[in-house]
Scaffold this motif. Structure first.
Motif, PDB file in Angstrom:
ATOM      1  N   GLN A 110      39.721  35.699  26.991  1.00  0.00           N
ATOM      2  CA  GLN A 110      39.054  34.485  26.523  1.00  0.00           C
ATOM      3  C   GLN A 110      39.569  33.260  27.278  1.00  0.00           C
ATOM      4  OE1 GLN A 110      39.728  33.625  22.369  1.00  0.00           O
ATOM      5  NE2 GLN A 110      37.956  32.276  22.243  1.00  0.00           N
ATOM      6  N   LYS A 111      40.876  33.155  27.431  1.00  0.00           N
ATOM      7  CA  LYS A 111      41.465  31.999  28.105  1.00  0.00           C
ATOM      8  C   LYS A 111      41.071  31.923  29.573  1.00  0.00           C
ATOM      9  CE  LYS A 111      45.588  31.162  25.255  1.00  0.00           C
ATOM     10  NZ  LYS A 111      47.069  31.052  25.271  1.00  0.00           N
ATOM     11  N   LEU A 112      40.956  33.082  30.213  1.00  0.00           N
ATOM     12  CA  LEU A 112      40.640  33.112  31.637  1.00  0.00           C
ATOM     13  C   LEU A 112      39.144  33.220  31.909  1.00  0.00           C
ATOM     14  CD1 LEU A 112      43.466  35.502  32.936  1.00  0.00           C
ATOM     15  CD2 LEU A 112      43.458  32.998  32.866  1.00  0.00           C
ATOM     16  N   ASP A 113      38.363  33.352  30.820  1.00  0.00           N
ATOM     17  CA  ASP A 113      36.902  33.524  30.944  1.00  0.00           C
ATOM     18  C   ASP A 113      36.577  34.741  31.812  1.00  0.00           C
ATOM     19  OD1 ASP A 113      34.234  32.974  30.445  1.00  0.00           O
ATOM     20  OD2 ASP A 113      34.033  31.630  32.165  1.00  0.00           O
ATOM     21  N   VAL A 114      37.289  35.845  31.516  1.00  0.00           N
ATOM     22  CA  VAL A 114      37.080  37.119  32.196  1.00  0.00           C
ATOM     23  C   VAL A 114      36.624  38.119  31.148  1.00  0.00           C
ATOM     24  CG1 VAL A 114      38.222  38.994  33.438  1.00  0.00           C
ATOM     25  CG2 VAL A 114      38.799  36.632  33.977  1.00  0.00           C
ATOM     26  N   HIS A 115      35.703  39.006  31.515  1.00  0.00           N
ATOM     27  CA  HIS A 115      35.060  39.818  30.484  1.00  0.00           C
ATOM     28  C   HIS A 115      35.351  41.309  30.545  1.00  0.00           C
ATOM     29  CE1 HIS A 115      33.027  36.081  29.647  1.00  0.00           C
ATOM     30  NE2 HIS A 115      32.601  36.042  30.902  1.00  0.00           N
ATOM     31  N   ASP A 116      36.100  41.755  31.546  1.00  0.00           N
ATOM     32  CA  ASP A 116      36.457  43.177  31.611  1.00  0.00           C
ATOM     33  C   ASP A 116      37.737  43.348  32.415  1.00  0.00           C
ATOM     34  OD1 ASP A 116      35.657  42.883  34.294  1.00  0.00           O
ATOM     35  OD2 ASP A 116      33.651  43.629  33.862  1.00  0.00           O
ATOM     36  N   VAL A 117      38.272  44.575  32.403  1.00  0.00           N
ATOM     37  CA  VAL A 117      39.528  44.836  33.098  1.00  0.00           C
ATOM     38  C   VAL A 117      39.378  44.654  34.606  1.00  0.00           C
ATOM     39  CG1 VAL A 117      41.267  46.593  33.625  1.00  0.00           C
ATOM     40  CG2 VAL A 117      40.399  46.368  31.299  1.00  0.00           C
ATOM     41  N   ALA A 118      38.219  45.020  35.143  1.00  0.00           N
ATOM     42  CA  ALA A 118      37.991  44.821  36.578  1.00  0.00           C
ATOM     43  C   ALA A 118      38.121  43.345  36.950  1.00  0.00           C
ATOM     44  CB  ALA A 118      36.609  45.341  36.963  1.00  0.00           C
ATOM     45  N   GLY A 119      37.618  42.485  36.080  1.00  0.00           N
ATOM     46  CA  GLY A 119      37.744  41.053  36.316  1.00  0.00           C
ATOM     47  C   GLY A 119      39.190  40.586  36.248  1.00  0.00           C
ATOM     48  N   LEU A 120      39.937  41.185  35.316  1.00  0.00           N
ATOM     49  CA  LEU A 120      41.360  40.850  35.210  1.00  0.00           C
ATOM     50  C   LEU A 120      42.112  41.271  36.470  1.00  0.00           C
ATOM     51  CD1 LEU A 120      42.339  41.749  31.525  1.00  0.00           C
ATOM     52  CD2 LEU A 120      42.046  39.472  32.509  1.00  0.00           C
ATOM     53  N   LYS A 175      40.904  41.602  39.513  1.00  0.00           N
ATOM     54  CA  LYS A 175      40.541  40.675  40.590  1.00  0.00           C
ATOM     55  C   LYS A 175      41.302  39.366  40.459  1.00  0.00           C
ATOM     56  CE  LYS A 175      36.541  38.383  42.685  1.00  0.00           C
ATOM     57  NZ  LYS A 175      35.075  38.161  42.609  1.00  0.00           N
ATOM     58  N   PHE A 176      41.364  38.841  39.237  1.00  0.00           N
ATOM     59  CA  PHE A 176      42.095  37.597  38.991  1.00  0.00           C
ATOM     60  C   PHE A 176      43.572  37.763  39.345  1.00  0.00           C
ATOM     61  CE2 PHE A 176      44.860  35.069  36.334  1.00  0.00           C
ATOM     62  CZ  PHE A 176      44.331  33.786  36.453  1.00  0.00           C
ATOM     63  N   ALA A 177      44.161  38.878  38.898  1.00  0.00           N
ATOM     64  CA  ALA A 177      45.583  39.114  39.118  1.00  0.00           C
ATOM     65  C   ALA A 177      45.916  39.212  40.603  1.00  0.00           C
ATOM     66  CB  ALA A 177      46.016  40.389  38.391  1.00  0.00           C
ATOM     67  N   LEU A 178      45.060  39.856  41.367  1.00  0.00           N
ATOM     68  CA  LEU A 178      45.286  39.964  42.808  1.00  0.00           C
ATOM     69  C   LEU A 178      45.178  38.605  43.487  1.00  0.00           C
ATOM     70  CD1 LEU A 178      43.318  43.254  43.574  1.00  0.00           C
ATOM     71  CD2 LEU A 178      45.788  42.934  43.727  1.00  0.00           C
ATOM     72  N   GLN A 179      44.227  37.802  43.036  1.00  0.00           N
ATOM     73  CA  GLN A 179      44.030  36.477  43.632  1.00  0.00           C
ATOM     74  C   GLN A 179      45.204  35.542  43.373  1.00  0.00           C
ATOM     75  OE1 GLN A 179      40.297  35.371  41.827  1.00  0.00           O
ATOM     76  NE2 GLN A 179      39.088  36.053  43.588  1.00  0.00           N
ATOM     77  N   HIS A 180      45.861  35.746  42.235  1.00  0.00           N
ATOM     78  CA  HIS A 180      46.912  34.798  41.840  1.00  0.00           C
ATOM     79  C   HIS A 180      48.316  35.403  41.850  1.00  0.00           C
ATOM     80  CE1 HIS A 180      44.024  31.684  40.766  1.00  0.00           C
ATOM     81  NE2 HIS A 180      43.262  32.651  40.308  1.00  0.00           N
ATOM     82  N   GLY A 181      48.485  36.541  42.520  1.00  0.00           N
ATOM     83  CA  GLY A 181      49.822  37.079  42.756  1.00  0.00           C
ATOM     84  C   GLY A 181      50.526  37.593  41.520  1.00  0.00           C
ATOM     85  N   VAL A 182      49.771  38.093  40.545  1.00  0.00           N
ATOM     86  CA  VAL A 182      50.387  38.597  39.315  1.00  0.00           C
ATOM     87  C   VAL A 182      50.931  40.001  39.484  1.00  0.00           C
ATOM     88  CG1 VAL A 182      49.939  39.271  36.917  1.00  0.00           C
ATOM     89  CG2 VAL A 182      48.940  37.177  37.838  1.00  0.00           C
ATOM     90  N   THR A 183      50.218  40.839  40.226  1.00  0.00           N
ATOM     91  CA  THR A 183      50.562  42.255  40.300  1.00  0.00           C
ATOM     92  C   THR A 183      51.535  42.568  41.421  1.00  0.00           C
ATOM     93  OG1 THR A 183      48.861  42.902  41.875  1.00  0.00           O
ATOM     94  CG2 THR A 183      48.213  42.746  39.574  1.00  0.00           C
ATOM     95  N   GLY A 184      51.992  43.817  41.402  1.00  0.00           N
ATOM     96  CA  GLY A 184      52.916  44.288  42.439  1.00  0.00           C
ATOM     97  C   GLY A 184      52.210  44.783  43.667  1.00  0.00           C
ATOM     98  N   GLU A 185      50.930  44.479  43.828  1.00  0.00           N
ATOM     99  CA  GLU A 185      50.192  44.945  45.003  1.00  0.00           C
ATOM    100  C   GLU A 185      50.220  43.879  46.075  1.00  0.00           C
ATOM    101  OE1 GLU A 185      48.912  47.983  45.305  1.00  0.00           O
ATOM    102  OE2 GLU A 185      49.711  48.430  43.327  1.00  0.00           O
ATOM    103  N   GLU A 186      50.731  44.238  47.225  1.00  0.00           N
ATOM    104  CA  GLU A 186      50.709  43.314  48.373  1.00  0.00           C
ATOM    105  C   GLU A 186      50.205  44.048  49.591  1.00  0.00           C
ATOM    106  OE1 GLU A 186      54.496  41.428  49.084  1.00  0.00           O
ATOM    107  OE2 GLU A 186      53.886  39.727  47.913  1.00  0.00           O
TER     108      GLU A 186
END
Length: 215
Positions: free
Chosen positions: A192-202, A204-215
């Protein structure tokens, strides 16, 4: 007395390489190695090193969240972030988390010794390719760098990372001592806070903003 250092990176080759470089110096001793953010925080709590070098993109708990916890658990420990990314957002979030240094992986081999000595001496150190420390740490560039992650609480960011790493609600609940129902509530609130509606969207967001361990 030598400068004590904890190194945290999920790639063993990077950890071992940096350790070799640092321990080749008479005034620096590597006292601990970690492969993720949680391990890094525990090591720092136990060893209280002078400096912690943290990869931003680590599994379970990324380096920026680890830096926040280290600042609370061991205020005397100075942190240096290690990253492939030179974006204003990554640098700003690192400095906001209390990091005293920011190293690009491509130049870490030549700069890590200088960085460790600088932050131990109370100075800030940013990789030369990032630019002037003053322009990154303040002024118009700073406001532009603010991240949508600031909409989330520390716990929400923690749950977000575990969700995008593919953990089930039950696994997340076990890892961070919550009930599965509470984890589901966090997941809904995050979307709700990120205005994302599914895990795939999460993801994508996480990769764009450096949240995950994927580099």
């Amino acid at each position: 007395m030598s400068i004590s250092v904890v190194l945290a990176d999920d790639h063993a080759v990077v950890r071992d390489g940096l350790k070799l470089l640092l321990e080749g110096q008479r005034d620096i001793t590597v006292v601990g190695l970690a492969s993720n953010g949680r391990e890094a925080v525990k090591l720092v709590q136990k060893l209280s090193p002078d400096v912690a070098v943290l990869d931003i993109a680590m599994p379970e708990l990324n380096g920026i969240e680890a830096a926040l916890r280290i600042r609370e658990a061991s205020p005397r420990t100075r942190t240096i972030m290690l990253s492939m990314h030179a974006t204003s957002e990554h640098v700003f979030r690192s400095l906001q988390a209390g990091a005293a240094g920011y190293l690009l992986k491509e130049s870490a081999g030549s700069e890590v010794v200088k960085a460790v000595r600088a932050v131990h001496a109370g100075r800030r150190y940013l990789s030369e390719k990032i630019g002037d420390a003053g322009s990154v740490a303040g002024g118009p560039a700073l406001s532009r760098a603010r991240s949508p992650l600031e909409r989330l609480s520390e716990r929400e960011r923690e749950v977000l990372q575990l969700v995008v790493e593919g953990r089930s609600s039950a696994e997340i609940a076990s890892a961070i001592n919550l009930s599965p129902k509470t984890v589901e509530t966090y997941r809904s609130r995050i979307m709700q806070k990120l205005d994302v509606h599914d895990v795939a969207g999460l993801v994508k967001f996480a990769l764009q903003h450096g949240v995950t361990g994927e580099e």
